[in-house]
Design a protein around this motif. Structure first.
Motif, PDB file in Angstrom:
ATOM      1  N   ALA A 203       0.903  -1.677  -0.251  1.00 20.39           N
ATOM      2  CA  ALA A 203       0.062   0.348  -0.356  1.00 20.39           C
ATOM      3  C   ALA A 203       0.596   1.585  -0.154  1.00 20.39           C
ATOM      4  CB  ALA A 203      -0.818   0.089   0.906  1.00 20.39           C
ATOM      5  N   VAL A 204       1.924   1.281   0.871  1.00 15.77           N
ATOM      6  CA  VAL A 204       2.983   2.583   0.958  1.00 15.77           C
ATOM      7  C   VAL A 204       3.098   2.043  -0.588  1.00 15.77           C
ATOM      8  CG1 VAL A 204       4.384   3.584   1.733  1.00 15.77           C
ATOM      9  CG2 VAL A 204       3.161   2.525   3.033  1.00 15.77           C
ATOM     10  N   ALA A 205       4.276   1.804  -1.620  1.00 22.61           N
ATOM     11  CA  ALA A 205       4.834   1.657  -2.261  1.00 22.61           C
ATOM     12  C   ALA A 205       3.945   2.470  -3.157  1.00 22.61           C
ATOM     13  CB  ALA A 205       4.844   0.379  -2.713  1.00 22.61           C
ATOM     14  N   LYS A 206       2.883   1.465  -3.460  1.00 23.63           N
ATOM     15  CA  LYS A 206       1.731   2.012  -4.963  1.00 23.63           C
ATOM     16  C   LYS A 206       1.528   3.607  -4.429  1.00 23.63           C
ATOM     17  CE  LYS A 206      -1.947  -0.359  -3.730  1.00 23.63           C
ATOM     18  NZ  LYS A 206      -2.942  -1.207  -4.228  1.00 23.63           N
ATOM     19  N   ILE A 246      -2.050   5.950 -16.210  1.00 19.04           N
ATOM     20  CA  ILE A 246      -0.650   5.557 -15.792  1.00 19.04           C
ATOM     21  C   ILE A 246      -1.085   5.418 -13.932  1.00 19.04           C
ATOM     22  CG2 ILE A 246       1.290   6.319 -15.114  1.00 19.04           C
ATOM     23  CD1 ILE A 246       1.241   7.314 -17.748  1.00 19.04           C
ATOM     24  N   ILE A 247      -1.769   5.862 -13.371  1.00 21.80           N
ATOM     25  CA  ILE A 247      -1.857   5.262 -11.999  1.00 21.80           C
ATOM     26  C   ILE A 247      -2.919   3.932 -12.108  1.00 21.80           C
ATOM     27  CG2 ILE A 247      -4.059   5.184 -10.020  1.00 21.80           C
ATOM     28  CD1 ILE A 247      -2.698   8.037 -10.711  1.00 21.80           C
ATOM     29  N   PHE A 248      -3.955   2.932 -12.897  1.00 24.52           N
ATOM     30  CA  PHE A 248      -4.402   2.121 -13.472  1.00 24.52           C
ATOM     31  C   PHE A 248      -3.375   0.860 -13.710  1.00 24.52           C
ATOM     32  CE2 PHE A 248      -8.400   4.687 -13.598  1.00 24.52           C
ATOM     33  CZ  PHE A 248      -8.598   4.598 -13.050  1.00 24.52           C
ATOM     34  N   VAL A 249      -2.509   1.137 -14.556  1.00 22.76           N
ATOM     35  CA  VAL A 249      -1.387   0.011 -15.203  1.00 22.76           C
ATOM     36  C   VAL A 249      -0.825   0.341 -13.890  1.00 22.76           C
ATOM     37  CG1 VAL A 249       0.045   0.202 -16.259  1.00 22.76           C
ATOM     38  CG2 VAL A 249      -1.878   1.436 -17.890  1.00 22.76           C
ATOM     39  N   GLU A 250       0.115   0.871 -12.943  1.00 23.79           N
ATOM     40  CA  GLU A 250       0.567   0.793 -11.936  1.00 23.79           C
ATOM     41  C   GLU A 250       0.226  -0.210 -11.021  1.00 23.79           C
ATOM     42  OE1 GLU A 250       3.813   5.219 -12.194  1.00 23.79           O
ATOM     43  OE2 GLU A 250       1.526   4.747 -11.228  1.00 23.79           O
ATOM     44  N   GLU A 251      -1.287   0.443 -10.866  1.00 23.97           N
ATOM     45  CA  GLU A 251      -2.270  -0.370  -9.935  1.00 23.97           C
ATOM     46  C   GLU A 251      -2.513  -1.969 -10.119  1.00 23.97           C
ATOM     47  OE1 GLU A 251      -4.456   0.918  -6.960  1.00 23.97           O
ATOM     48  OE2 GLU A 251      -4.752  -1.308  -6.764  1.00 23.97           O
ATOM     49  N   ILE A 252      -2.255  -2.352 -10.869  1.00 19.94           N
ATOM     50  CA  ILE A 252      -2.272  -3.429 -12.203  1.00 19.94           C
ATOM     51  C   ILE A 252      -0.788  -4.083 -11.426  1.00 19.94           C
ATOM     52  CG2 ILE A 252      -2.593  -4.933 -13.678  1.00 19.94           C
ATOM     53  CD1 ILE A 252      -4.597  -3.393 -14.738  1.00 19.94           C
ATOM     54  N   VAL A 253       0.133  -3.428 -12.267  1.00 21.54           N
ATOM     55  CA  VAL A 253       1.862  -4.083 -12.064  1.00 21.54           C
ATOM     56  C   VAL A 253       2.038  -4.311 -10.714  1.00 21.54           C
ATOM     57  CG1 VAL A 253       4.115  -3.659 -12.583  1.00 21.54           C
ATOM     58  CG2 VAL A 253       1.359  -3.340 -13.777  1.00 21.54           C
ATOM     59  N   ILE A 254       1.572  -3.283  -9.934  1.00 21.11           N
ATOM     60  CA  ILE A 254       2.016  -3.560  -8.440  1.00 21.11           C
ATOM     61  C   ILE A 254       1.402  -4.343  -7.560  1.00 21.11           C
ATOM     62  CG2 ILE A 254       2.533  -2.600  -6.275  1.00 21.11           C
ATOM     63  CD1 ILE A 254       2.639   0.477  -7.832  1.00 21.11           C
ATOM     64  N   VAL A 255       0.084  -5.098  -7.410  1.00 19.86           N
ATOM     65  CA  VAL A 255      -0.341  -5.741  -7.196  1.00 19.86           C
ATOM     66  C   VAL A 255      -0.047  -7.337  -7.356  1.00 19.86           C
ATOM     67  CG1 VAL A 255      -3.298  -6.988  -7.080  1.00 19.86           C
ATOM     68  CG2 VAL A 255      -2.479  -4.463  -7.142  1.00 19.86           C
ATOM     69  N   GLN A 256      -0.005  -7.639  -8.875  1.00 24.69           N
ATOM     70  CA  GLN A 256       0.871  -8.301  -9.599  1.00 24.69           C
ATOM     71  C   GLN A 256       2.650  -9.037  -9.205  1.00 24.69           C
ATOM     72  OE1 GLN A 256       0.242 -10.657 -11.158  1.00 24.69           O
ATOM     73  NE2 GLN A 256      -1.978 -10.401 -11.644  1.00 24.69           N
TER      74      GLN A 256
END
Ligand SMILES: Nc1ncnc2c1ncn2[C@@H]1O[C@H](COP(=O)(O)OP(=O)(O)O)[C@@H](O)[C@H]1O
Ligand SMILES: [Mg+2]
Lengths: 264, 256
Positions: A203-206, A246-256
């Motif tokens: 969560a913090v990294a996101k 870009i935030i949506f893309v990052e969300e997916i990547v970080i969760v993965q």
């Protein structure tokens, strides 16, 4: 005007412009890392920006966080009731809010409120030659304007998203308490019981990544604003659209990535 | 015009040789040459869109030339490293066409800002004294607390000039100092330009399409037509020439 015999574009005009834009954005970001580490540091302006950004986003985040907490609780309750599992409600809310909703909602609100603000502010400074004016008086406008703002969003948005999560959980608590009379301490204990160290760090990294994204895109769009006053509105608008995407893309990547780490 | 200042023809502060600049297919400057001597005021005249602003942006290093040599105070501008360029820029004052005051700062902050950023070790007393001096030089002492948005066009111009004076420049570049101002304010700004020259001993390039301003402030005028200087020299000399384009320019200005 003379005609050139060589082909004007490598691919097509639009594709060329697209890749040209991507490259520029990349150079802009690389410049940030180069200059952020070099003296002089404008601490005063950084603190000032953090304060401005926090203040600008706080009311909306408070309201949205609180409402999300209440609404989400109200909506989840019937499903859990079917299984007689309402006692799980706090844990479910904890996971949903701290891991997913808090950072994402904060980032989306801030790209609308903060990112567009930065885009418009720097855009208008660009088209009225204020950025050139800094440059010719031997001040580095990138350092003074961009580095401070990007650092400010990178620091402030994680704090705001923690705050958003807390407010949302308070909203949920009010709803849970009115139905089940759960005490404040037990509610929060349950809410955090299923959240482990990795979740928290994800969560913090996101939030840090989202904050950086909002700042750098707002600045990039503002710094490259053109065509008089209409360019300012365009810069603000594009800053919001692009950072949300870009935030949506990052969300997916970080969760993965975080799920992948969990498997070890 | 009676010149009160002394021009030292042995010392060249800006020397431009055969300068070219284009933007894509648009060839703006096509072989411009110019020498500015110490203490001299050169007026650059020309229709809008002929590249006058581009010329002084190249002198201050905001734009890079495609070809040609630009030497300012003995340094080749386009070959300087960032740090060296910034050192040079401290000696160049740039007055922007729309003043370019920092909207988010009041007048005092606008004036202090370049000084404090470049000389962080200065005490508050020294900064205040410098602000006092330049605001007096432009005659707007009572406006220090106001925001730029509440100033008139002429006042903004004056503050813009004061903001450059605070760094004690040797060269002043004025981009259309009288554009968009009423005739009386124009005269006042022309006067200010001359005062600045005497008091701060600057050499200046003044860009304008206003002949009254040119006549009042320039030791020499140069007319930029189609990317080149059509003629340069004393005001009367230039406008007595038989060049059709210059005549057109002159007549247009005075018939207006
Ligand atoms: N940064 C730039 N990019 C592209 N074109 C430019 C740029 N700056 C100026 N131009 C073009 O160069 C020409 C000359 O501009 P300018 O020097 O501002 O004219 P003026 O003589 O009115 O000051 C104009 O046609 C302008 O559109
Ligand atoms: Mg111009």
């Amino acid at each position: 005007m003379k005609r050139t015999t060589s082909r004007k574009y490598v691919l097509t005009k639009r594709l060329d412009n697209y890749f040209y834009g991507v490259n520029n954005a990349y150079l802009f970001t690389a410049d940030f890392f180069k200059q952020a580490l070099r003296r002089p540091f404008h601490f005063k302006e950084l603190v000032n920006q953090c304060y401005e950004i926090g203040l600008r986003a706080l009311p909306l985040i408070t309201l949205t966080g609180f409402i999300i907490g209440i609404v989400f609780t109200k909506q989840s309750r019937p499903s859990l009731e079917d299984f007689g599992a309402t006692s799980w409600l706090p844990s479910l809310l904890g996971i949903a809010i701290v891991k997913a909703l808090g950072p994402l909602v904060t980032a989306l609100i801030c790209s609308g409120k903060v990112g567009s603000g930065i885009g418009a502010e720097l855009g208008s400074m660009k088209v009225t030659e204020q950025i050139d004016a800094m440059e010719v008086s031997a001040i580095n406008p990138f350092k003074y304007l961009v580095v401070t703002r990007v650092l400010a969003t990178t620091i402030t948005i994680p704090i705001l998203s923690f705050y958003c999560s807390v407010v949302a959980l308070i909203g949920s608590y009010i709803n849970v308490h009115s139905e089940e009379n759960t005490s404040f301490v037990i509610f929060f204990k349950n809410a955090f019981s299923t959240i482990n160290f990795l979740d928290l760090w994800t969560a913090v990294a996101k939030a840090v990544v989202f904050g950086f994204t909002i700042g750098i895109i707002g600045c990039y769009k503002g710094f490259n604003a053109t065509q008089g006053t209409s360019g300012v509105g365009k810069a603000a608008n594009e800053a919001v659209v692009m950072s949300m995407f870009i935030i949506f893309v990052e969300e997916i990547v970080i969760v993965q990535i975080s799920n992948w780490i969990r498997t070890f | 015009m009676e010149t009160l200042h002394v021009i030292d023809y042995n010392e060249t502060v800006i020397s431009i040789k055969d300068l070219y600049k284009s933007f894509g297919d648009l060839h703006v400057l096509k072989g411009v040459s110019l020498d500015l001597h110490k203490g001299e005021n050169i007026v650059v005249l020309g229709k809008s869109g002929t590249g006058k602003s581009v010329l002084i942006k190249i002198i201050s290093g905001l734009l890079k030339p495609d070809k040609g040599e630009v030497i300012v105070l003995g340094k080749k501008v386009d070959e300087l490293k960032r740090k060296e360029l910034n050192e040079l820029r401290l000696h160049i004052g740039f007055s922007f066409q729309n003043s370019a005051l920092y909207d988010s700062m009041n007048v005092r902050r606008n004036l202090e800002f370049p000084l404090m950023m470049n000389y962080p070790k200065l005490t508050k007393k020294e900064v205040d004294a410098a602000v006092e001096e330049v605001i007096e030089a432009v005659g707007l002492k009572n406006k220090l607390k106001e925001m730029p948005a509440s100033l008139s066009g002429g006042q903004r111009k004056r503050i813009g000039i004061a903001r450059t004076l605070i760094l004690k420049p040797k060269i002043m570049l004025y981009d259309e100092p009288t554009a968009g101002l009423d005739p009386i304010t124009c005269t006042e700004i022309n006067q200010l330009i001359n005062e600045v020259q005497e008091k701060y001993n600057t050499s200046s390039i003044i860009i304008t399409h206003d002949l009254t301003c040119a006549k009042a402030t320039g030791d020499k005028v140069a007319i930029l037509i189609d990317g080149q200087f059509a003629k340069a020299g004393k005001f009367d000399e230039v406008f007595n020439s038989n060049n059709e384009l210059i005549k057109e320019f002159y007549n247009y200005n005075f018939i207006q």
